[in-house]
Design an enzyme around this catalytic site. Structure first.
Site, mmCIF file in Angstrom:
data_model
loop_
_atom_site.group_PDB
_atom_site.id
_atom_site.type_symbol
_atom_site.label_atom_id
_atom_site.label_comp_id
_atom_site.label_asym_id
_atom_site.label_seq_id
_atom_site.Cartn_x
_atom_site.Cartn_y
_atom_site.Cartn_z
ATOM 1 N N THR A 121 0.713 -1.208 0.118
ATOM 2 C CA THR A 121 0.029 -0.014 -0.021
ATOM 3 C C THR A 121 0.733 1.342 0.027
ATOM 4 O O THR A 121 1.565 1.485 1.053
ATOM 5 C CB THR A 121 -0.888 0.069 1.250
ATOM 6 O OG1 THR A 121 -1.702 -1.420 1.254
ATOM 7 C CG2 THR A 121 -2.019 1.248 1.227
ATOM 8 N N GLU A 153 -7.150 -10.409 6.460
ATOM 9 C CA GLU A 153 -6.472 -11.180 7.216
ATOM 10 C C GLU A 153 -7.335 -12.006 7.759
ATOM 11 O O GLU A 153 -8.354 -11.545 8.331
ATOM 12 C CB GLU A 153 -5.320 -10.886 8.465
ATOM 13 C CG GLU A 153 -4.154 -10.194 7.854
ATOM 14 C CD GLU A 153 -3.244 -9.568 8.690
ATOM 15 O OE1 GLU A 153 -3.429 -9.701 9.898
ATOM 16 O OE2 GLU A 153 -2.459 -8.498 8.474
ATOM 17 N N PHE A 250 -19.472 -4.353 8.132
ATOM 18 C CA PHE A 250 -18.703 -3.043 8.550
ATOM 19 C C PHE A 250 -19.448 -2.349 9.661
ATOM 20 O O PHE A 250 -19.008 -1.114 9.562
ATOM 21 C CB PHE A 250 -17.800 -2.746 7.467
ATOM 22 C CG PHE A 250 -16.534 -3.101 7.645
ATOM 23 C CD1 PHE A 250 -16.132 -4.116 7.168
ATOM 24 C CD2 PHE A 250 -15.544 -1.974 8.231
ATOM 25 C CE1 PHE A 250 -14.499 -4.598 7.247
ATOM 26 C CE2 PHE A 250 -14.359 -2.558 8.257
ATOM 27 C CZ PHE A 250 -13.939 -3.752 7.756
ATOM 28 N N CYS A 261 -3.254 -2.282 9.116
ATOM 29 C CA CYS A 261 -3.483 -1.486 7.799
ATOM 30 C C CYS A 261 -4.415 -0.227 8.108
ATOM 31 O O CYS A 261 -3.791 0.945 7.681
ATOM 32 C CB CYS A 261 -4.379 -2.441 6.628
ATOM 33 S SG CYS A 261 -3.171 -3.720 5.819
ATOM 34 N N LYS A 322 -8.177 -9.130 15.230
ATOM 35 C CA LYS A 322 -9.521 -9.580 15.015
ATOM 36 C C LYS A 322 -9.513 -11.394 14.846
ATOM 37 O O LYS A 322 -8.296 -11.824 14.976
ATOM 38 C CB LYS A 322 -10.042 -9.069 13.553
ATOM 39 C CG LYS A 322 -9.171 -9.494 12.395
ATOM 40 C CD LYS A 322 -9.625 -9.091 11.007
ATOM 41 C CE LYS A 322 -8.887 -9.530 10.011
ATOM 42 N NZ LYS A 322 -9.542 -9.060 8.579
ATOM 43 N N ARG A 329 -0.664 -6.471 15.342
ATOM 44 C CA ARG A 329 -0.173 -5.271 15.188
ATOM 45 C C ARG A 329 -1.082 -4.232 15.425
ATOM 46 O O ARG A 329 -2.322 -4.357 14.907
ATOM 47 C CB ARG A 329 0.334 -5.095 13.583
ATOM 48 C CG ARG A 329 1.647 -5.693 13.571
ATOM 49 C CD ARG A 329 2.201 -5.811 12.060
ATOM 50 N NE ARG A 329 1.453 -6.688 11.234
ATOM 51 C CZ ARG A 329 1.775 -6.810 9.826
ATOM 52 N NH1 ARG A 329 2.886 -6.358 9.367
ATOM 53 N NH2 ARG A 329 0.920 -7.686 9.192
HETATM 54 N N1 LIG Z 1 -1.177 -7.332 6.135
HETATM 55 C C1 LIG Z 1 -2.579 -7.199 5.445
HETATM 56 O O1 LIG Z 1 -3.572 -7.326 5.597
HETATM 57 C C2 LIG Z 1 -2.188 -6.326 4.289
HETATM 58 C C3 LIG Z 1 -3.452 -6.195 3.241
HETATM 59 C C4 LIG Z 1 -3.514 -5.649 2.041
HETATM 60 C C5 LIG Z 1 -2.026 -4.500 1.799
HETATM 61 N N2 LIG Z 1 -1.070 -4.560 2.786
HETATM 62 C C6 LIG Z 1 0.023 -3.996 2.401
HETATM 63 O O2 LIG Z 1 1.020 -4.805 1.791
HETATM 64 C C7 LIG Z 1 2.230 -4.492 2.495
HETATM 65 C C8 LIG Z 1 2.909 -5.616 3.155
HETATM 66 O O3 LIG Z 1 2.185 -5.896 4.331
HETATM 67 P P1 LIG Z 1 2.487 -7.293 5.110
HETATM 68 O O4 LIG Z 1 1.463 -7.111 6.090
HETATM 69 O O5 LIG Z 1 2.705 -8.520 4.169
HETATM 70 O O6 LIG Z 1 3.938 -6.864 5.844
HETATM 71 P P2 LIG Z 1 4.949 -7.872 6.717
HETATM 72 O O7 LIG Z 1 5.751 -6.735 7.686
HETATM 73 O O8 LIG Z 1 4.058 -8.897 7.382
HETATM 74 O O9 LIG Z 1 6.004 -8.425 5.675
HETATM 75 C C9 LIG Z 1 6.988 -7.805 5.096
HETATM 76 C C10 LIG Z 1 7.994 -9.001 4.728
HETATM 77 O O10 LIG Z 1 8.837 -8.219 3.890
HETATM 78 C C11 LIG Z 1 10.373 -8.669 4.200
HETATM 79 N N3 LIG Z 1 11.147 -7.862 3.479
HETATM 80 C C12 LIG Z 1 11.516 -6.575 4.094
HETATM 81 N N4 LIG Z 1 12.419 -6.141 3.276
HETATM 82 C C13 LIG Z 1 12.766 -6.921 2.146
HETATM 83 C C14 LIG Z 1 13.790 -6.884 1.170
HETATM 84 N N5 LIG Z 1 14.484 -5.901 0.650
HETATM 85 N N6 LIG Z 1 13.559 -7.994 0.357
HETATM 86 C C15 LIG Z 1 12.760 -9.220 0.740
HETATM 87 N N7 LIG Z 1 11.912 -9.048 1.679
HETATM 88 C C16 LIG Z 1 12.021 -8.192 2.439
HETATM 89 C C17 LIG Z 1 10.160 -8.753 5.654
HETATM 90 O O11 LIG Z 1 11.323 -9.628 6.155
HETATM 91 C C18 LIG Z 1 8.886 -9.398 6.033
HETATM 92 O O12 LIG Z 1 8.771 -10.777 5.932
HETATM 93 C C19 LIG Z 1 2.212 -3.167 3.227
HETATM 94 O O13 LIG Z 1 2.409 -2.169 2.358
HETATM 95 C C20 LIG Z 1 0.633 -3.244 3.644
HETATM 96 O O14 LIG Z 1 -0.085 -1.962 3.941
HETATM 97 C C21 LIG Z 1 -1.178 -5.663 4.019
#
Ligand SMILES: NC(=O)c1ccc[n+]([C@@H]2O[C@H](COP(=O)([O-])OP(=O)(O)OC[C@H]3O[C@@H](n4cnc5c(N)ncnc54)[C@H](O)[C@@H]3O)[C@@H](O)[C@H]2O)c1
Length: 439
Positions: A121, A153, A250, A261, A322, A329
């Site tokens: 995002t 999630e 919601f 998020c 949830k 987080r």
């Molecule tokens: N969690 C959700 O439900 C969700 C839903 C939609 C969008 N997003 C968005 O997606 C993105 C990722 O979210 P997330 O919850 O999966 O994050 P997260 O923190 O769970 O995971 C990120 C991963 O990236 C790895 N990482 C960091 N730097 C790296 C690099 N240079 N090379 C390879 N790996 C690397 C970390 O070790 C970690 O495993 C964010 O922008 C978030 O806002 C999250």
């Protein structure tokens, strides 16, 4: 198709296996060596219903691999997904260092046309920034695509496999075709792939999350009014939700939105609006309401105990932000625990999935219990924080014998008020009448 997924967090680790499941060959890369080792050994690093099955199936069929080497992961890949963190920086704006850093690293090693997809995002203009930084490091052709992820999630696998819609932001025809081909199997039921320019796509994700957060804060304010005027928020919810323009989903009042998020995305939209001299008034209020709502259960507890909870022991059911996830987080539970401990109380907790994550964060500041009943033993009151199914129909006879007082503060409105009157509980929930001990 050969695919690389950079980052195996909640998004990357769902994206990788789910893309492999429709026949693609996917290599996931992460800088966290421990995590990669774990995945290579067949262990799923997060709790997400249905994920383990897909993970094992695709590993066994040779379509899913894990590595710490970016070069190995992207060598053959036509499409490279970046599912990297975009945490809030000091001022609340999205920190793009992970995304831009990885984009530069990718650019340095590509030797042919690649499609670079931002799943993270990110604020409007990020595709331009990714393009600019890549151009500094390569002369190869590439396209940068914005493809925001809308998975929730707890139901992430279902959301990925059968998305409401897929948003693809690109003006590059070749990339558009490849992305359409890749997502085809996921939209067979007719849900749309919506193509647009990169900026609209980037803003779509922030707009979606901010709108949902607004819905939550709005209902929480309605709940607060209900408590003052003696109305019932669940009745109001049903009353308005049957209007198609509002919708049923919601609209549940509770103890504020959390997770990785909503808090960060609402904050980031406010900050990025400030950068263009736009004051996003509604979202500032959404944030303010949420801050208050996260602590409302503790306020209720303190009021009941006349401000004195020092030395008192409380039980808490639910830690995850949830149900059906182990993600903590920005979970309201953490704020509530903090407030209780600060006031000198002690806390025993139970959560079906999130206890290890909380233990890693809080250590022995609280007691962790093997089941929900052990947690309530000798507690002055039970606080319900996450609406796990197992908490919906507890054995009240057992609860009666274990709790010191028949007192429940319910942040998720799990129980029927008449049931609580019949059971003789003091029951204080959100936006509904308080059930007093004597009924
Ligand atoms: N969690 C959700 O439900 C969700 C839903 C939609 C969008 N997003 C968005 O997606 C993105 C990722 O979210 P997330 O919850 O999966 O994050 P997260 O923190 O769970 O995971 C990120 C991963 O990236 C790895 N990482 C960091 N730097 C790296 C690099 N240079 N090379 C390879 N790996 C690397 C970390 O070790 C970690 O495993 C964010 O922008 C978030 O806002 C999250």
């Amino acid at each position: 198709m050969k695919i690389a997924v950079v980052g195996t967090g909640y998004v990357g680790f769902v994206t990788g296996p789910c893309l492999a499941d429709t026949g693609n060959h996917v290599t996931c890369v992460d800088i966290n060596e421990k995590k990669v080792e774990m995945m290579k050994n067949g262990k799923v690093p997060i709790y997400e219903p249905g994920l383990e099955l897909i993970f094992n199936r695709n590993i066994n069929q040779g379509r899913l691999k894990f590595t710490t080497s970016l070069a190995d992961a992207i060598a053959d890949a036509r499409i490279i997904f970046m599912a990297l963190p975009t945490p809030p920086g000091g001022d609340g704006a999205a920190d793009l260092s992970y995304v831009l850093g990885a984009a530069a690293d990718i650019a340095k090693i590509i030797t042919e046309y690649k499609v670079i997809v931002t799943k993270s995002t990110v604020p409007v203009g990020t595709a331009d920034k990714v393009t600019a930084i890549m151009k500094q490091h390569t002369n190869m052709e590439f396209a940068v695509v914005s493809n925001p992820e809308f998975l929730r999630e707890g139901v992430a696998v279902d959301d990925f496999m059968k998305p409401d819609r897929v948003v693809i932001g690109t003006m590059d025809e070749r990339a558009r075709k490849l992305m359409g081909e890749l997502y085809g199997p996921y939209v067979r039921q007719g849900n749309p792939i919506i193509y647009m320019d990169e900026r609209s796509s980037e803003l779509t994700k922030y707009a979606a999350n901010s709108f949902l957060a607004t819905k939550i804060s709005f209902m929480n304010e309605i709940a607060n009014v209900c408590e003052i005027v003696g109305a019932d928020v669940d009745m109001v919810r049903r009353g308005i939700g049957s209007d198609d323009r509002i919708g049923k989903r919601f609209l549940f009042a509770g103890i504020g939105y959390g997770g990785s998020c909503f808090p960060k995305d609402v904050q980031a939209l406010v900050r990025s609006s400030e950068d263009i001299d736009y004051d996003f008034k509604i979202l500032n209020s959404v944030i303010e309401v949420n801050e208050i709502q996260k602590k409302i259960l503790v306020e209720k507890v303190k009021k009941y105990f006349k401000g004195d909870i020092k030395g008192k022991h409380f039980a808490m059911w639910g830690l995850a932000f949830k149900p059906e996830t182990d993600d903590i987080r920005e979970a309201p539970s953490l704020y509530i625990i903090d407030e209780l401990l600060k006031a000198g109380a002690t806390v025993s907790v139970f959560d079906p999935e999130a206890m290890n994550n909380v233990k890693a964060l809080l250590g022995d500041k609280i007691a962790y219990c093997d089941d929900q009943y052990e947690a309530v033993k000798d507690a002055e009151a039970l606080l319900i924080v996450t609406e796990w199914s197992a908490f919906r129909t507890p054995d009240f006879d057992q609860l009666d014998t274990l709790l010191k007082n028949k007192v429940i503060f319910d942040g998720r409105n799990l129980y029927d008020l008449q049931k609580m009157i019949d059971c003789g509980y003091y029951y204080n929930s959100i936006g509904r009448k308080i059930v007093e001990h004597n009924g």
